[in-house]
Write a protein that holds these residues in place. Sequence first.
Motif, PDB file in Angstrom:
ATOM      1  N   ALA A 153      18.250  45.937 -69.254  1.00  0.00           N
ATOM      2  CA  ALA A 153      16.818  45.666 -69.427  1.00  0.00           C
ATOM      3  C   ALA A 153      15.993  46.886 -69.052  1.00  0.00           C
ATOM      4  O   ALA A 153      15.037  47.254 -69.742  1.00  0.00           O
ATOM      5  N   ASN A 154      16.355  47.527 -67.947  1.00  0.00           N
ATOM      6  CA  ASN A 154      15.637  48.728 -67.527  1.00  0.00           C
ATOM      7  C   ASN A 154      15.791  49.850 -68.553  1.00  0.00           C
ATOM      8  O   ASN A 154      14.877  50.670 -68.724  1.00  0.00           O
ATOM      9  N   LEU A 155      16.927  49.873 -69.233  1.00  0.00           N
ATOM     10  CA  LEU A 155      17.180  50.907 -70.235  1.00  0.00           C
ATOM     11  C   LEU A 155      16.359  50.696 -71.501  1.00  0.00           C
ATOM     12  O   LEU A 155      15.753  51.642 -72.017  1.00  0.00           O
ATOM     13  N   VAL A 156      16.308  49.461 -71.992  1.00  0.00           N
ATOM     14  CA  VAL A 156      15.744  49.226 -73.326  1.00  0.00           C
ATOM     15  C   VAL A 156      14.282  48.800 -73.327  1.00  0.00           C
ATOM     16  O   VAL A 156      13.579  48.997 -74.328  1.00  0.00           O
ATOM     17  N   ASN A 157      13.798  48.203 -72.232  1.00  0.00           N
ATOM     18  CA  ASN A 157      12.452  47.622 -72.246  1.00  0.00           C
ATOM     19  C   ASN A 157      11.333  48.610 -72.590  1.00  0.00           C
ATOM     20  O   ASN A 157      10.433  48.263 -73.369  1.00  0.00           O
ATOM     21  N   PRO A 158      11.331  49.830 -72.044  1.00  0.00           N
ATOM     22  CA  PRO A 158      10.238  50.748 -72.400  1.00  0.00           C
ATOM     23  C   PRO A 158      10.166  51.035 -73.893  1.00  0.00           C
ATOM     24  O   PRO A 158       9.075  51.058 -74.481  1.00  0.00           O
ATOM     25  N   SER A 159      11.311  51.237 -74.533  1.00  0.00           N
ATOM     26  CA  SER A 159      11.319  51.522 -75.969  1.00  0.00           C
ATOM     27  C   SER A 159      10.894  50.313 -76.784  1.00  0.00           C
ATOM     28  O   SER A 159      10.104  50.435 -77.729  1.00  0.00           O
ATOM     29  N   VAL A 160      11.407  49.142 -76.427  1.00  0.00           N
ATOM     30  CA  VAL A 160      11.053  47.927 -77.164  1.00  0.00           C
ATOM     31  C   VAL A 160       9.559  47.652 -77.054  1.00  0.00           C
ATOM     32  O   VAL A 160       8.906  47.281 -78.035  1.00  0.00           O
ATOM     33  N   ARG A 161       9.009  47.857 -75.866  1.00  0.00           N
ATOM     34  CA  ARG A 161       7.573  47.649 -75.678  1.00  0.00           C
ATOM     35  C   ARG A 161       6.782  48.618 -76.571  1.00  0.00           C
ATOM     36  O   ARG A 161       5.786  48.227 -77.199  1.00  0.00           O
ATOM     37  N   GLY A 162       7.215  49.861 -76.631  1.00  0.00           N
ATOM     38  CA  GLY A 162       6.540  50.837 -77.477  1.00  0.00           C
ATOM     39  C   GLY A 162       6.640  50.503 -78.949  1.00  0.00           C
ATOM     40  O   GLY A 162       5.649  50.612 -79.689  1.00  0.00           O
ATOM     41  N   TRP A 163       7.817  50.075 -79.384  1.00  0.00           N
ATOM     42  CA  TRP A 163       7.993  49.704 -80.802  1.00  0.00           C
ATOM     43  C   TRP A 163       7.090  48.544 -81.174  1.00  0.00           C
ATOM     44  O   TRP A 163       6.466  48.553 -82.232  1.00  0.00           O
ATOM     45  N   MET A 164       7.048  47.529 -80.322  1.00  0.00           N
ATOM     46  CA  MET A 164       6.230  46.368 -80.643  1.00  0.00           C
ATOM     47  C   MET A 164       4.739  46.709 -80.621  1.00  0.00           C
ATOM     48  O   MET A 164       3.975  46.223 -81.448  1.00  0.00           O
ATOM     49  N   ASN A 165       4.321  47.551 -79.669  1.00  0.00           N
ATOM     50  CA  ASN A 165       2.917  47.941 -79.620  1.00  0.00           C
ATOM     51  C   ASN A 165       2.505  48.710 -80.870  1.00  0.00           C
ATOM     52  O   ASN A 165       1.358  48.598 -81.326  1.00  0.00           O
ATOM     53  N   ARG A 172       3.935  41.803 -88.201  1.00  0.00           N
ATOM     54  CA  ARG A 172       4.789  41.755 -87.008  1.00  0.00           C
ATOM     55  C   ARG A 172       6.198  41.253 -87.314  1.00  0.00           C
ATOM     56  O   ARG A 172       7.165  41.674 -86.680  1.00  0.00           O
ATOM     57  N   SER A 173       6.306  40.357 -88.289  1.00  0.00           N
ATOM     58  CA  SER A 173       7.607  39.758 -88.589  1.00  0.00           C
ATOM     59  C   SER A 173       8.633  40.807 -89.006  1.00  0.00           C
ATOM     60  O   SER A 173       9.831  40.644 -88.734  1.00  0.00           O
ATOM     61  N   LYS A 174       8.194  41.877 -89.662  1.00  0.00           N
ATOM     62  CA  LYS A 174       9.132  42.928 -90.092  1.00  0.00           C
ATOM     63  C   LYS A 174       9.717  43.653 -88.884  1.00  0.00           C
ATOM     64  O   LYS A 174      10.910  43.953 -88.834  1.00  0.00           O
ATOM     65  N   CYS A 175       8.877  43.902 -87.875  1.00  0.00           N
ATOM     66  CA  CYS A 175       9.349  44.535 -86.648  1.00  0.00           C
ATOM     67  C   CYS A 175      10.280  43.606 -85.880  1.00  0.00           C
ATOM     68  O   CYS A 175      11.328  44.022 -85.391  1.00  0.00           O
ATOM     69  N   VAL A 176       9.902  42.340 -85.782  1.00  0.00           N
ATOM     70  CA  VAL A 176      10.719  41.355 -85.066  1.00  0.00           C
ATOM     71  C   VAL A 176      12.100  41.233 -85.712  1.00  0.00           C
ATOM     72  O   VAL A 176      13.123  41.155 -85.020  1.00  0.00           O
ATOM     73  N   GLN A 177      12.136  41.220 -87.037  1.00  0.00           N
ATOM     74  CA  GLN A 177      13.408  41.116 -87.754  1.00  0.00           C
ATOM     75  C   GLN A 177      14.343  42.258 -87.374  1.00  0.00           C
ATOM     76  O   GLN A 177      15.552  42.066 -87.199  1.00  0.00           O
ATOM     77  N   THR A 178      13.798  43.453 -87.235  1.00  0.00           N
ATOM     78  CA  THR A 178      14.611  44.608 -86.852  1.00  0.00           C
ATOM     79  C   THR A 178      15.075  44.514 -85.410  1.00  0.00           C
ATOM     80  O   THR A 178      16.238  44.792 -85.091  1.00  0.00           O
ATOM     81  N   LEU A 179      14.188  44.087 -84.520  1.00  0.00           N
ATOM     82  CA  LEU A 179      14.515  44.046 -83.101  1.00  0.00           C
ATOM     83  C   LEU A 179      15.494  42.925 -82.745  1.00  0.00           C
ATOM     84  O   LEU A 179      16.072  42.935 -81.656  1.00  0.00           O
ATOM     85  N   PHE A 219      13.870  40.615 -70.526  1.00  0.00           N
ATOM     86  CA  PHE A 219      13.735  41.593 -71.603  1.00  0.00           C
ATOM     87  C   PHE A 219      12.368  41.429 -72.267  1.00  0.00           C
ATOM     88  O   PHE A 219      11.909  40.302 -72.477  1.00  0.00           O
ATOM     89  N   VAL A 220      11.743  42.545 -72.594  1.00  0.00           N
ATOM     90  CA  VAL A 220      10.463  42.508 -73.304  1.00  0.00           C
ATOM     91  C   VAL A 220      10.591  41.701 -74.585  1.00  0.00           C
ATOM     92  O   VAL A 220       9.686  40.944 -74.955  1.00  0.00           O
ATOM     93  N   LEU A 221      11.714  41.845 -75.257  1.00  0.00           N
ATOM     94  CA  LEU A 221      11.947  41.113 -76.506  1.00  0.00           C
ATOM     95  C   LEU A 221      11.870  39.613 -76.274  1.00  0.00           C
ATOM     96  O   LEU A 221      11.306  38.873 -77.088  1.00  0.00           O
TER      97      LEU A 221
END
Length: 232
Positions: A153-165, A172-179, A219-221
């Motif tokens: 979680a510590n590894l991936v959360n910063p990137s996932v938060r940035g991608w979603m922002n 949004r659904s296109k991003c969610v589908q990828t994540l 997880f941010v996800l």
Amino acid sequence: MQVVTCVGGVRSPLLANLFLHYAFDAWMQREFPGVQFERYADDAIVHCRSERQAQSVLEAIRGRFTQCGLELHPTKTQIVYCKDADRRGVYERVAFDFLGYTFQPRRAKNRAGKFFVSFLPAMSTKAATRIRATIRAWRMASSRNNQRLEDLANLVNPSVRGWMNYYGRFYRSKCVQTLRHLNKALAAWAQRKFKRLRRRERASMHWLGGIAQREPNLFVLWQLGVRPEAGS
């Protein structure tokens, strides 16, 4: 005067941006004050009201670049028709990529709940491919059995938060589908870590879903509601 700078150096993109401001931005504002445009680095979009205007502006830009010792990209430079419910013409190109988004006709819903076609951005295929590649790299980095779910979680959360922002602002659904690939990667990690889950893909996903129910903020996800399905 000649300025020499290392390709890839810190000064190189700065000087390129300054030069394009002179060669393109200031020139466009002077020659076509009524035409809106956006530029980021060496990518730009110019908004025209008609195909005729678009062809005229494109030829003018081509000539300007020649004067400045530059040239337009032979395949990326194109005229695109922004097709939607009000613009129903038939043209070969109705989509383009810019800053990680693909702009194209998409189904949208108005305030009354009725569907219509609008010209909208969503995460591009190239951006989605890069994100999935990063997730695969995380799987390799997390292959050691001594790692905990909290470590991942510590590894991936910063990137996932940035991608979603960034990518989650439009369609949004296109991003969610990828994540969602991240949940699959976490389930694969569980299969490697726990003997009882080895080669049991569905069971590992259900195990992960149970964790998500108990710790939805891990997880941010998961905080965004993209959780694996729990089961018995």
